[in-house]
Design a protein around this motif. Structure first.
Motif, PDB file in Angstrom:
ATOM      1  N   GLN A   1       0.829  -1.213   0.000  1.00 51.21           N
ATOM      2  CA  GLN A   1       0.000   0.000   0.000  1.00 51.21           C
ATOM      3  C   GLN A   1       0.858   1.256   0.000  1.00 51.21           C
ATOM      4  OE1 GLN A   1      -3.321   0.360  -0.529  1.00 51.21           O
ATOM      5  NE2 GLN A   1      -3.026  -1.807  -1.014  1.00 51.21           N
ATOM      6  N   PHE A   2       1.951   1.230   0.747  1.00 43.69           N
ATOM      7  CA  PHE A   2       2.879   2.367   0.786  1.00 43.69           C
ATOM      8  C   PHE A   2       3.353   2.699  -0.621  1.00 43.69           C
ATOM      9  CE2 PHE A   2       7.455   3.471   0.800  1.00 43.69           C
ATOM     10  CZ  PHE A   2       7.415   4.700   1.437  1.00 43.69           C
ATOM     11  N   PHE A   3       3.835   1.694  -1.351  1.00 42.73           N
ATOM     12  CA  PHE A   3       4.353   1.938  -2.695  1.00 42.73           C
ATOM     13  C   PHE A   3       3.242   2.359  -3.654  1.00 42.73           C
ATOM     14  CE2 PHE A   3       8.067  -0.788  -1.415  1.00 42.73           C
ATOM     15  CZ  PHE A   3       9.013   0.218  -1.540  1.00 42.73           C
ATOM     16  N   LEU A   4       2.048   1.803  -3.502  1.00 44.91           N
ATOM     17  CA  LEU A   4       0.933   2.164  -4.386  1.00 44.91           C
ATOM     18  C   LEU A   4       0.483   3.607  -4.160  1.00 44.91           C
ATOM     19  CD1 LEU A   4      -1.176  -1.124  -4.302  1.00 44.91           C
ATOM     20  CD2 LEU A   4       0.096  -0.196  -6.259  1.00 44.91           C
ATOM     21  N   GLN A   5       0.712   4.143  -2.970  1.00 51.02           N
ATOM     22  CA  GLN A   5       0.293   5.508  -2.648  1.00 51.02           C
ATOM     23  C   GLN A   5       1.324   6.566  -3.039  1.00 51.02           C
ATOM     24  OE1 GLN A   5      -0.640   5.489   1.518  1.00 51.02           O
ATOM     25  NE2 GLN A   5      -2.322   4.046   1.268  1.00 51.02           N
ATOM     26  N   LEU A   6       2.523   6.149  -3.406  1.00 51.13           N
ATOM     27  CA  LEU A   6       3.548   7.121  -3.789  1.00 51.13           C
ATOM     28  C   LEU A   6       3.173   7.812  -5.091  1.00 51.13           C
ATOM     29  CD1 LEU A   6       6.882   5.200  -3.109  1.00 51.13           C
ATOM     30  CD2 LEU A   6       5.918   7.071  -1.766  1.00 51.13           C
ATOM     31  N   PRO A   7       3.567   9.068  -5.241  1.00 51.33           N
ATOM     32  CA  PRO A   7       3.353   9.749  -6.519  1.00 51.33           C
ATOM     33  C   PRO A   7       4.073   8.992  -7.640  1.00 51.33           C
ATOM     34  CG  PRO A   7       4.060  11.305  -4.829  1.00 51.33           C
ATOM     35  CD  PRO A   7       4.199   9.929  -4.244  1.00 51.33           C
ATOM     36  N   GLU A   8       3.497   9.038  -8.818  1.00 52.05           N
ATOM     37  CA  GLU A   8       4.065   8.325  -9.963  1.00 52.05           C
ATOM     38  C   GLU A   8       5.512   8.726 -10.219  1.00 52.05           C
ATOM     39  OE1 GLU A   8       3.232   7.854 -14.701  1.00 52.05           O
ATOM     40  OE2 GLU A   8       1.501   8.029 -13.376  1.00 52.05           O
ATOM     41  N   GLY A   9       5.821   9.991 -10.020  1.00 52.17           N
ATOM     42  CA  GLY A   9       7.186  10.455 -10.229  1.00 52.17           C
ATOM     43  C   GLY A   9       8.186   9.785  -9.305  1.00 52.17           C
ATOM     44  N   ASP A  10       7.765   9.446  -8.084  1.00 53.03           N
ATOM     45  CA  ASP A  10       8.654   8.740  -7.153  1.00 53.03           C
ATOM     46  C   ASP A  10       8.873   7.302  -7.603  1.00 53.03           C
ATOM     47  OD1 ASP A  10       8.626  11.032  -5.646  1.00 53.03           O
ATOM     48  OD2 ASP A  10       7.640  10.138  -3.905  1.00 53.03           O
TER      49      ASP A  10
ATOM     50  N   GLU B   1      13.053  -1.515  -8.578  1.00 52.69           N
ATOM     51  CA  GLU B   1      12.238  -2.725  -8.568  1.00 52.69           C
ATOM     52  C   GLU B   1      10.796  -2.409  -8.956  1.00 52.69           C
ATOM     53  OE1 GLU B   1      13.861  -1.616  -5.837  1.00 52.69           O
ATOM     54  OE2 GLU B   1      15.213  -3.160  -5.098  1.00 52.69           O
ATOM     55  N   ALA B   2      10.049  -3.443  -9.308  1.00 52.20           N
ATOM     56  CA  ALA B   2       8.624  -3.306  -9.657  1.00 52.20           C
ATOM     57  C   ALA B   2       7.807  -3.278  -8.364  1.00 52.20           C
ATOM     58  CB  ALA B   2       8.192  -4.459 -10.555  1.00 52.20           C
ATOM     59  N   VAL B   3       7.901  -2.171  -7.627  1.00 53.70           N
ATOM     60  CA  VAL B   3       7.325  -2.100  -6.287  1.00 53.70           C
ATOM     61  C   VAL B   3       5.804  -1.972  -6.267  1.00 53.70           C
ATOM     62  CG1 VAL B   3       9.426  -1.219  -5.239  1.00 53.70           C
ATOM     63  CG2 VAL B   3       7.731   0.392  -6.138  1.00 53.70           C
ATOM     64  N   THR B   4       5.186  -1.714  -7.404  1.00 51.99           N
ATOM     65  CA  THR B   4       3.719  -1.666  -7.421  1.00 51.99           C
ATOM     66  C   THR B   4       3.130  -3.044  -7.706  1.00 51.99           C
ATOM     67  OG1 THR B   4       3.719  -0.976  -9.738  1.00 51.99           O
ATOM     68  CG2 THR B   4       3.623   0.772  -8.060  1.00 51.99           C
ATOM     69  N   ASP B   5       3.970  -4.042  -7.886  1.00 54.43           N
ATOM     70  CA  ASP B   5       3.529  -5.428  -8.061  1.00 54.43           C
ATOM     71  C   ASP B   5       3.605  -6.115  -6.702  1.00 54.43           C
ATOM     72  OD1 ASP B   5       3.091  -8.077  -8.673  1.00 54.43           O
ATOM     73  OD2 ASP B   5       4.760  -8.246 -10.084  1.00 54.43           O
ATOM     74  N   PRO B   6       2.462  -6.480  -6.118  1.00 56.62           N
ATOM     75  CA  PRO B   6       2.480  -7.119  -4.792  1.00 56.62           C
ATOM     76  C   PRO B   6       3.371  -8.359  -4.725  1.00 56.62           C
ATOM     77  CG  PRO B   6       0.240  -6.534  -5.402  1.00 56.62           C
ATOM     78  CD  PRO B   6       1.105  -6.280  -6.618  1.00 56.62           C
ATOM     79  N   ALA B   7       3.547  -9.046  -5.842  1.00 56.10           N
ATOM     80  CA  ALA B   7       4.395 -10.241  -5.852  1.00 56.10           C
ATOM     81  C   ALA B   7       5.854  -9.889  -5.551  1.00 56.10           C
ATOM     82  CB  ALA B   7       4.287 -10.960  -7.189  1.00 56.10           C
TER      83      ALA B   7
END
Length: 183
Positions: free
Chosen positions: A16-25, A31-37
Motif C-alpha cells: 500500500q505504501f508503494f501504491l500511494q507514492l506519486p508516480e514520479g517517485d 524494482e517493480a514495487v507496485t507489483d504485490p508479488a
C-alpha cells in the motif's frame, strides 16, 4: 514510529505504501514495487538485501508504512560495497525519518563489514542530496541524461558514496567502538 526489519506481516502495508507514492517517485525505483508479488518475494526469500520498514505506531490497523530502506550488498568483486535504497512517504519528508533510516543503513553496513555504501539519486532531488551529504556521503559520479522519466525526459543521476571504514576508525579513536555492536 518504529522501524522493523521487513517480514511477512508487513507485506500488505508495504505494498500500500508503494501504491500511494506519486508516480514520479515510483519511476525512479529500480524494482517493480507496485507489483504485490515483488514485495511478497522480499518477505518470502531474502536476497542480497536487508530491508526495513518505518511504521506509524499510532495507526489502529496493521501499522501504516511511512518509510522503506534496503541495503544491498553488491555481488562478486564489489561485495565490500552496499547500495542504500530509501523512500519516505511524501507526508513524512522533512521530519528526519529519511535521516534516521539512512543512519540505520550505515550502522548496519558497519556491523556487517561493508567498507563503502553508495546511493543513487536523481540530480534534482536537492533535499535528499543535502541529507546524504550531511551524513558524510560525497560525490562519486554524475551520469548525465542517464535515466528517463515517464514523460520521456532525460534526467541526470548522481551517485554518492560513504566510506564507512573511515567512520569505524573515527569511532574507535574516540572510544565509541562499542557503538558498532561488536563489528
Amino acid at each position: 514510529m518504529s522501524i522493523s526489519e521487513l517480514d511477512a506481516k508487513h507485506v500488505e502495508a508495504l505494498t500500500q505504501f508503494f501504491l500511494q507514492l506519486p508516480e514520479g517517485d515510483v519511476t525512479f525505483i529500480k524494482e517493480a514495487v507496485t507489483d504485490p508479488a515483488t514485495i511478497q518475494s522480499w518477505a518470502d526469500s531474502p536476497d542480497a538485501a536487508t530491508r526495513w520498514v518505518a511504521l506509524d505506531d499510532n495507526d489502529n490497523n496493521d501499522n501504516t508504512v511511512t518509510g522503506y530502506l534496503a541495503l544491498y550488498r553488491l555481488p562478486g568483486c564489489s561485495n565490500h560495497v552496499g547500495e542504500l535504497r530509501l523512500v519516505v512517504h511524501p507526508e513524512r519528508r522533512g521530519t528526519g525519518l529519511g535521516r534516521e533510516l539512512a543512519r540505520l543503513g550505515l550502522s548496519h553496513a558497519l556491523r556487517t563489514g561493508l567498507t563503502k555504501v553508495i546511493v543513487e539519486l536523481v540530480a534534482d532531488q536537492e533535499h535528499a542530496l543535502e541529507m546524504f551529504l550531511k551524513l558524510g556521503f560525497t560525490g562519486e559520479a554524475l551520469l548525465r541524461d542517464h535515466i528517463r522519466d515517464r514523460d520521456g525526459g532525460l534526467r541526470d543521476l548522481v551517485m554518492l558514496a560513504h566510506h564507512v571504514e573511515t567512520t569505524r576508525e573515527a569511532m574507535t579513536a574516540v572510544g565509541l567502538a562499542d557503538e558498532l555492536g561488536g563489528a
